[in-house]
Design an enzyme around this catalytic site. Structure first.
Site, PDB file in Angstrom:
ATOM      1  N   PRO A 176     -15.897  55.135  93.591  1.00 24.13           N
ATOM      2  CG  PRO A 176     -14.947  54.746  91.515  1.00 24.13           C
ATOM      3  CD  PRO A 176     -14.962  54.237  92.920  1.00 24.13           C
ATOM      4  CD  GLU A 177     -20.543  58.816  95.629  1.00 21.38           C
ATOM      5  OE1 GLU A 177     -21.749  58.775  95.818  1.00 21.38           O
ATOM      6  OE2 GLU A 177     -19.711  58.867  96.556  1.00 21.38           O
ATOM      7  CE  LYS A 200     -21.342  53.030  95.154  1.00 17.30           C
ATOM      8  NZ  LYS A 200     -20.725  53.185  96.485  1.00 17.30           N
ATOM      9  NE  ARG A 213     -17.638  53.131 102.375  1.00 20.17           N
ATOM     10  CZ  ARG A 213     -16.802  52.951 101.356  1.00 20.17           C
ATOM     11  NH1 ARG A 213     -16.037  53.945 100.959  1.00 20.17           N
ATOM     12  NH2 ARG A 213     -16.732  51.793 100.744  1.00 20.17           N
TER      13      ARG A 213
END
Length: 268
Positions: free
Chosen positions: A2-3, A51, A252
């Site tokens: 999640p950002e 985060k 990523r």
């Protein structure tokens, strides 16, 4: 993972459900804190830090959690069916008379003294959505190693906290630089506006159910490059490319337009 905007939304839901009420149930399903009982203590607030999530509890305690790739917090009303996953994936339950917050698949869950929060989040750079935000400090952090690829520098939470893989790709597109361009090679004017642009994107999406960076509401046009492999660039119609890029811990998928963005990139 999640950002920062997603974590801020999660913190808001948890805060609205738990803050100001004493806990009627407390169950931390990790070996280190399995015997901890917070029942009867009032939740003071739930604060995002990059985060990370900090749930502050009466008595000088903080429950620190991090969602990473698969974790989530769900909030349920009394009698509502829990749908966040199978029971064996539950890592935390915090409940009061009106709501129950359930943490699923939380890879990080620790109970610490509120005065020791810096041990969990003290390494983070300025928070894009936090009261400590400072664009000058963020830019200095990003430029400490001018040879580092821009994408890696943006993902390093020690530089500025809150950017994930989606915003990394979108920011690089908006800056017209590939994620592999050494950060020190950004034109001065571009580098100067990077922190402000990053903050603008996260703030615009902190309350949106669906993330938008293009200003276009259609589901297939909400993002410029992320997740658009081989689809036409929304600016020039060149097919979007993807390749893996490290973030210091793992590879990523990274997306970019080979026409709109200048700088080095992997060979097709």
């Amino acid at each position: 993972m999640p950002e920062g905007d997603t974590v801020a939304q999660t913190a808001k839901r948890l805060h609205n459900a738990l803050a100001g009420h004493p806990l009627t149930r407390s169950d931390l399903r990790v070996p280190r804190h399995a015997t901890a009982d917070l029942t009867g203590r009032t939740v003071l607030d739930v604060t995002p830090r990059g985060k990370h999530l900090l749930t502050r509890i009466e008595g000088g305690l903080t429950l620190h959690s991090h969602l990473r790739m698969d974790g989530s917090w769900k909030v349920y009303a009394p009698g509502e069916r829990w749908r966040g996953g199978p029971t064996h994936q539950i890592r935390a339950i915090l409940a009061n008379e009106k709501h129950t917050a359930v943490g699923y698949r939380l890879p990080v869950l620790e109970l610490l003294r509120t005065t020791d929060e810096s041990k969990a989040v003290g390494h983070l750079g300025p928070d894009l959505l936090g009261p400590d935000w400072n664009p000058e400090t963020a830019l200095r952090n990003l430029l400490v190693d001018p040879t580092r690829p821009l994408g890696e520098a943006l993902l390093d939470q020690r530089n500025l906290a809150g950017i994930g893989n989606i915003y990394k790709s979108e920011l690089c597109f908006l800056l017209r630089a590939t994620p592999w361009l050494p950060v020190g090679e950004l034109p001065t004017e571009t580098a100067d506006r990077l922190p402000l642009l990053a903050k603008k994107l996260l703030e615009a999406n902190r309350d949106r159910p669906a993330r938008v960076t293009t200003g276009r509401p259609r589901p297939d046009e909400r993002l410029y490059v992320y997740g658009r492999t081989r689809r036409p660039c929304l600016r020039c119609r060149t097919p979007i490319r993807t390749a893996d890029q490290g973030d210091g811990s793992r590879e990523r998928p990274t997306y970019w337009c080979p026409h709109c963005q200048r700088g080095p990139s992997p060979t097709p």
